[in-house]
Design a protein around this motif. Structure first.
Motif, mmCIF file in Angstrom:
data_model
loop_
_atom_site.group_PDB
_atom_site.id
_atom_site.type_symbol
_atom_site.label_atom_id
_atom_site.label_comp_id
_atom_site.label_asym_id
_atom_site.label_seq_id
_atom_site.Cartn_x
_atom_site.Cartn_y
_atom_site.Cartn_z
ATOM 1 N N UNK A 114 0.844 -1.191 0.000
ATOM 2 C CA UNK A 114 0.000 0.000 0.000
ATOM 3 C C UNK A 114 0.881 1.243 0.000
ATOM 4 N N UNK A 115 0.625 2.176 -0.914
ATOM 5 C CA UNK A 115 1.410 3.396 -1.025
ATOM 6 C C UNK A 115 0.935 4.421 0.005
ATOM 7 N N UNK B 231 11.798 -1.492 6.902
ATOM 8 C CA UNK B 231 12.562 -2.438 6.105
ATOM 9 C C UNK B 231 11.669 -3.341 5.284
ATOM 10 N N UNK B 232 12.296 -4.028 4.326
ATOM 11 C CA UNK B 232 11.554 -4.909 3.432
ATOM 12 C C UNK B 232 11.208 -6.239 4.076
ATOM 13 N N UNK B 233 12.009 -6.666 5.046
ATOM 14 C CA UNK B 233 11.769 -7.936 5.728
ATOM 15 C C UNK B 233 12.143 -7.757 7.197
ATOM 16 N N UNK B 234 11.295 -7.102 7.981
ATOM 17 C CA UNK B 234 11.677 -6.690 9.336
ATOM 18 C C UNK B 234 11.695 -7.788 10.379
ATOM 19 N N UNK C 108 11.543 8.379 -0.384
ATOM 20 C CA UNK C 108 10.680 7.774 -1.390
ATOM 21 C C UNK C 108 11.081 6.323 -1.627
ATOM 22 N N UNK C 109 10.103 5.420 -1.573
ATOM 23 C CA UNK C 109 10.376 4.006 -1.808
ATOM 24 C C UNK C 109 10.739 3.217 -0.557
ATOM 25 N N UNK D 288 6.451 4.060 1.595
ATOM 26 C CA UNK D 288 6.348 5.514 1.625
ATOM 27 C C UNK D 288 6.647 6.072 0.237
ATOM 28 N N UNK D 289 5.814 7.028 -0.183
ATOM 29 C CA UNK D 289 5.909 7.542 -1.551
ATOM 30 C C UNK D 289 5.841 9.061 -1.560
ATOM 31 N N UNK D 290 6.676 9.661 -2.402
ATOM 32 C CA UNK D 290 6.669 11.119 -2.565
ATOM 33 C C UNK D 290 5.613 11.570 -3.556
ATOM 34 N N UNK D 291 5.016 10.645 -4.283
ATOM 35 C CA UNK D 291 4.020 11.006 -5.296
ATOM 36 C C UNK D 291 2.596 10.616 -4.889
ATOM 37 N N UNK D 292 2.459 9.681 -3.971
ATOM 38 C CA UNK D 292 1.117 9.250 -3.555
ATOM 39 C C UNK D 292 0.406 10.370 -2.811
#
Length: 237
Positions: free
Chosen positions: A54-55, A83-86, A124-125, A150-154
């Protein structure tokens, strides 16, 4: 004269069945899934990491958390792991433990985050996982997770699931009750009995570090934001 009682059809009872069976369901952000039986397992209640995160808008500084409650009284807490795999590192408190009263849909429209809460620069990302945990039935905890990015464009947007069922309300805990992890709390905010099962003690230790991270500051900010939501239909006492 015999009293004739109304007979409810199976069709009328059907909508109530999932609600009666479920402890709680994470509706938004998109849940990792998992089964009812696995919800007692920390972390994430048996959910699996999603490739479709989810953005979450960085500029908005908050995102909604929508739930469906299956118990009429529940202690709930919102945690975050970066993180991607916390793994089990859910050491950031986005919302201290509070009480939800009532059955069905409930939504926190603005769960606040910023660099002071996350303890790092938000880029971002950046990937993270949200964990909603509640008190168990009757002891220990119940867990559900959602993967976010987390997104800078969403842009901030409330999903259709961000609503509150009639009679559902949030009640703020204070003092030790707010600082206590939800998996160590009763629905009313008291400490669980020391006779908890071995599974509940292991899950408690898994998230205990979260209590000391951003706790008091987060409660002040989030409940300040949430207070404004009363005008949107949430009763808060």
């Amino acid at each position: 004269m015999k009293l004739q009682l109304p007979i409810l059809s199976l069709a009328a009872l059907a909508p109530l069945a999932p609600l009666a069976a479920a402890h709680f369901q994470l509706k938004y952000p998109t849940s990792q899934g998992g089964s009812e039986e696995e919800m007692v397992n920390f972390p994430c209640g048996g959910g699996t990491q999603s490739s479709n995160r989810t953005q979450v808008s960085i500029s908005a500084g908050s995102f909604p958390v929508a739930l469906s409650m299956g118990h009429s009284q529940t202690a709930v807490e919102v945690l975050l792991a970066l993180g991607s795999d916390p793994g089990s590192n859910y050491n950031i408190v986005l919302h201290q433990t509070f009480e939800i009263q009532g059955l069905g849909a409930f939504c926190l429209p603005h769960v606040v985050f910023d660099e002071s809460i996350l303890g790092t620069n938000i880029t971002d990302g950046m990937n993270a996982t949200v964990q909603v945990q509640s008190n168990g039935d009757p002891t220990g905890g119940l867990y559900a997770c959602a993967d976010i990015q987390f997104s800078s464009t969403a842009k901030y947007s409330e999903p259709s699931s961000c609503s509150n069922n009639t009679g559902v309300r949030a009640v703020s805990f204070s003092g030790d009750a707010a600082k206590r992890n939800a998996n160590e709390s009763t629905a009313a905010g008291e400490a669980q009995s020391s006779s908890s099962s071995s599974s509940s003690s292991s899950t408690s230790s898994g998230s205990k570090t979260a209590t000391s991270t951003a706790g008091a500051a987060t409660e002040t900010v989030v409940w300040g934001m949430l207070g404004a939501a009363v005008l949107g239909g949430m009763a808060l006492v």
